[in-house]
Design a protein around this motif. Structure first.
Motif: not given
Length: 395
Positions: A320, A390-393
């Protein structure tokens, strides 16, 4: 349900009736039962409708396709291993070279089914006549009778010497209300007996409650905590693998985090990102391993939230981005959310006595935007951290 009514379901008339009541809406049960009792015995109708309800409940664990063909008992639905977890364990046993397993306390056969589907020959043992009958019926219904032998017996009296491995799933419910049993020695059979049986076998796995204290894990065992879709499902003690290893396994995947014996992470100031470790990681006491991989630290020495300054991909925690930090103050939070026009508020808590629904009622979020608030402690101080995923891969 008794043995007689269950046996009646296995007759041609019982099978036909089960097909007829499949998917019956609970609100329509009385009308359906009244109609069917005109042409079928009342006990058989009740058994079929009860089985239909159990199959609907079991679909979440076994999948609708299997559940619609299987036979269940109320305890069997409640205590059975979820198929995804049973399949993971069966595949691991197969990879270890196991070709035959004595499945002790097999219940309705959920684990036996997964083992057989992995090509492993299974002796399924349970002392409950109804559970054994259900396991036998399930092996037949799923076309696995050639690999599954079901035996109604006391597991403590079964010779397992001819099997490559032993799997034990002691009953962890009991008492008058059928509630959970937290003392491993109150399991049926007791954990000490199961450990003794495991130590006699070349390879063994014992299914236990995920809340088991780490100090009770035998030195000879590897301990694995398993989550599925983020929900912690169980812990397993493995014997004959890697004694002393602690592992967190995340399904689907599987993703496996191995313990490295790290000391507790240090406490750091709140960084840009907060990471919430998966429940299996927390139960396995492997937060330090995740924190090291993220170059992070803890918000508080007693709380499993990791803080870091950079965003790194990890399958073992959800990230986050933190936008605001407030001391615990509902009025200030309400003002902040109103300013940001937050209408959808996710509340997470760890180390706080405040209930999420209580907080939502007090702040009355309104607006088109979303936010996540963490009710926690930072270096001992009650704190509110506001942010968003959060944008997370995944790694």
């Amino acid at each position: 349900m008794n043995d007689v009514s269950f046996a009646s379901l296995l007759t041609p008339e019982g099978h036909a009736l089960l097909d007829e009541v499949r998917g019956t809406d609970p609100a329509q049960e009385l009308a359906v039962a009244t109609r069917l009792r005109r042409t079928h015995p009342a006990e058989l109708v009740s058994a079929a409708l009860g089985q239909a309800r159990l199959r609907q409940r079991a679909a979440a664990k076994f999948g609708a396709e299997d559940a619609d063909r299987m036979f269940f008992t109320p305890n069997g639905v409640e205590q059975s291993t979820r198929t995804t977890v049973a399949t993971h364990r069966a595949e691991r046993l197969r990879a270890l070279g196991v070709r035959s397993v004595a499945d002790l306390c097999s219940g309705i056969g959920g684990d036996a089914i997964a083992l057989a589907r992995a090509g492993i020959r299974v002796l399924a043992v349970d002392r409950d006549p109804l559970a054994a009958a259900a396991a036998r019926a399930n092996a037949e219904a799923l076309g696995l009778s050639g690999l599954i032998e079901v035996r109604e017996a006391d597991v403590t009296e079964v010779d397992t010497a001819s099997y490559d491995a032993v799997f034990v799933d002691p009953a962890r419910r009991g008492g008058r209300a059928g509630g959970r049993i937290f003392d491993p020695e109150a399991y049926s059979p007791p954990l000490s007996w199961a450990v003794g049986a495991a130590l006699k076998a070349p390879l063994a796995a014992l299914k236990i409650a995920p809340g088991i204290p780490h100090e009770t894990v035998p030195a000879e065992a590897e301990a694995e905590w398993i989550s599925d879709g983020g929900d912690v499902k169980e812990a397993v003690l493995w014997f004959g693998t890697e004694p002393g290893l602690v592992r967190a396994t995340l399904l689907p995947g599987p993703r496996a985090l191995r313990g490295r014996g790290l000391p507790d992470p240090s406490v750091r100031p709140v960084g840009r990102y907060l990471y919430e470790p998966d429940g299996a990681v927390i139960r396995a006491h492997l937060v330090a391993e995740v924190a090291e991989d993220l170059d992070g630290g803890l918000l508080d020495e007693t709380i499993a939230y990791i803080t870091a300054d950079s965003l790194r991909p990890t399958p073992y925690a959800t990230a986050y981005e933190i936008t605001d930090r407030l001391p615990f103050n509902v009025k200030k939070l309400r003002a902040l959310l109103r300013e940001r026009e937050v209408g959808v508020l996710t509340v997470k808590k760890r180390g706080s006595a405040v209930e999420p629904e209580e907080l939502r009622r007090k702040v009355k979020p309104q607006g088109p935007h979303t936010a996540t608030v963490f009710l926690t402690r930072v270096a001992g101080a009650p704190t509110m951290l506001v942010g968003h995923p959060a944008r997370q891969h995944s790694a």
